[in-house]
Design a protein around this motif. Structure first.
Motif, short mmCIF file in Angstrom:
data_model
loop_
_atom_site.label_atom_id
_atom_site.label_comp_id
_atom_site.label_asym_id
_atom_site.label_seq_id
_atom_site.Cartn_x
_atom_site.Cartn_y
_atom_site.Cartn_z
N ASN A 184 0.73 -1.25 -0.17
CA ASN A 184 0.08 0.04 0.13
C ASN A 184 0.75 1.26 0.10
O ASN A 184 0.25 2.32 0.33
CB ASN A 184 -1.04 -0.01 1.37
CG ASN A 184 -0.15 0.24 2.51
OD1 ASN A 184 0.78 -0.50 2.81
ND2 ASN A 184 -0.75 0.79 3.36
N ASP B 299 -8.27 -1.11 0.65
CA ASP B 299 -9.62 -0.61 0.21
C ASP B 299 -9.91 0.74 0.93
O ASP B 299 -11.05 1.09 0.82
CB ASP B 299 -10.81 -1.66 0.84
CG ASP B 299 -10.37 -2.01 2.39
OD1 ASP B 299 -9.66 -1.14 3.07
OD2 ASP B 299 -11.45 -2.47 2.82
N THR C 9 -6.85 6.62 -1.18
CA THR C 9 -5.44 6.80 -1.57
C THR C 9 -5.02 8.21 -1.38
O THR C 9 -5.81 9.40 -1.67
CB THR C 9 -5.17 6.60 -2.90
OG1 THR C 9 -5.61 5.16 -3.13
CG2 THR C 9 -3.91 6.78 -3.36
N LEU D 169 -1.69 -0.09 -6.02
CA LEU D 169 -1.70 -0.09 -4.81
C LEU D 169 -2.75 -0.90 -4.01
O LEU D 169 -3.95 -0.97 -4.51
CB LEU D 169 -1.94 1.37 -4.02
CG LEU D 169 -1.01 2.46 -4.27
CD1 LEU D 169 -1.34 3.94 -3.94
CD2 LEU D 169 0.41 2.23 -3.53
N LYS D 170 -2.30 -1.77 -2.90
CA LYS D 170 -3.38 -2.60 -2.24
C LYS D 170 -4.10 -1.71 -1.34
O LYS D 170 -3.56 -0.82 -0.70
CB LYS D 170 -2.66 -3.71 -1.56
CG LYS D 170 -1.73 -4.47 -2.73
CD LYS D 170 -2.40 -4.79 -3.85
CE LYS D 170 -1.51 -5.49 -4.81
NZ LYS D 170 -2.22 -5.68 -6.08
N THR E 103 -6.11 7.92 -7.86
CA THR E 103 -6.44 6.56 -7.65
C THR E 103 -5.60 5.76 -7.05
O THR E 103 -4.62 5.89 -7.11
CB THR E 103 -7.08 6.17 -8.90
OG1 THR E 103 -6.22 5.79 -9.76
CG2 THR E 103 -7.96 7.08 -9.58
N TYR E 104 -6.07 4.43 -6.82
CA TYR E 104 -5.06 3.47 -6.29
C TYR E 104 -4.16 3.01 -7.29
O TYR E 104 -3.19 2.54 -7.02
CB TYR E 104 -5.97 2.13 -6.07
CG TYR E 104 -6.34 1.27 -7.04
CD1 TYR E 104 -5.36 0.21 -7.65
CD2 TYR E 104 -7.66 1.69 -7.95
CE1 TYR E 104 -5.99 -0.16 -8.66
CE2 TYR E 104 -7.93 1.03 -9.00
CZ TYR E 104 -6.98 -0.11 -9.59
OH TYR E 104 -7.36 -0.78 -10.72
N ASP E 105 -4.44 3.41 -8.49
CA ASP E 105 -3.38 2.88 -9.81
C ASP E 105 -2.45 4.20 -10.40
O ASP E 105 -1.62 3.93 -11.10
CB ASP E 105 -4.29 2.33 -10.75
CG ASP E 105 -3.38 1.59 -11.76
OD1 ASP E 105 -2.43 0.90 -11.26
OD2 ASP E 105 -3.39 1.72 -13.09
N SER F 50 -2.12 4.11 0.13
CA SER F 50 -3.53 3.55 0.04
C SER F 50 -3.82 3.14 1.58
O SER F 50 -3.07 2.26 2.01
CB SER F 50 -3.55 2.57 -1.05
OG SER F 50 -5.19 2.24 -1.09
#
Length: 107
Positions: A19, A47, A50, A44-45, A74-76, A98
């Motif tokens: 993360n 839930d 971010t 990124l791991k 975003t997570y990416d 994240s």
């Protein structure tokens, strides 16, 4: 090696986690115009939300280098923005995290 203490974790050596990602982007800005650079592939791991923090590597903050910021996080990936009064290529360090709501997401 990691030592676990009550409510504390001490790491000797490098820390890696799914993360957290870091990097440096080299930005050649358009003078007096916010210049974007898209960073992708973070994967990124976790839930949770971010967050990304950026800082320009410069000896001229506030004069030639006016601002560094992010958008579309975003997570990416995210969009890094650099505003500089000159067109000098500038390194911008970043760290993306994240947040984890469920620790099992790191597995």
């Amino acid at each position: 090696m990691a030592t676990t203490l009550q409510h504390d974790l001490r790491i000797s050596g490098s820390l890696t986690a799914g993360n957290i990602k870091t990097g440096r982007a080299q930005v050649t800005p358009n003078p007096n115009t916010p210049t974007p650079v898209v960073i992708t592939g973070l994967d990124l791991k976790g839930d949770g939300d971010t967050r990304v923090v950026v800082t320009p590597i410069t000896i001229l903050p506030g004069s030639h280098v006016v601002e560094a910021s992010v958008s579309a996080v975003t997570y990416d990936g995210f969009t890094l923005w650099l505003y500089r009064t000159t067109g000098t290529t500038t390194g911008v360090d970043w760290i993306a995290l994240s947040f984890i709501q469920r620790p099992q997401d790191l597995a």
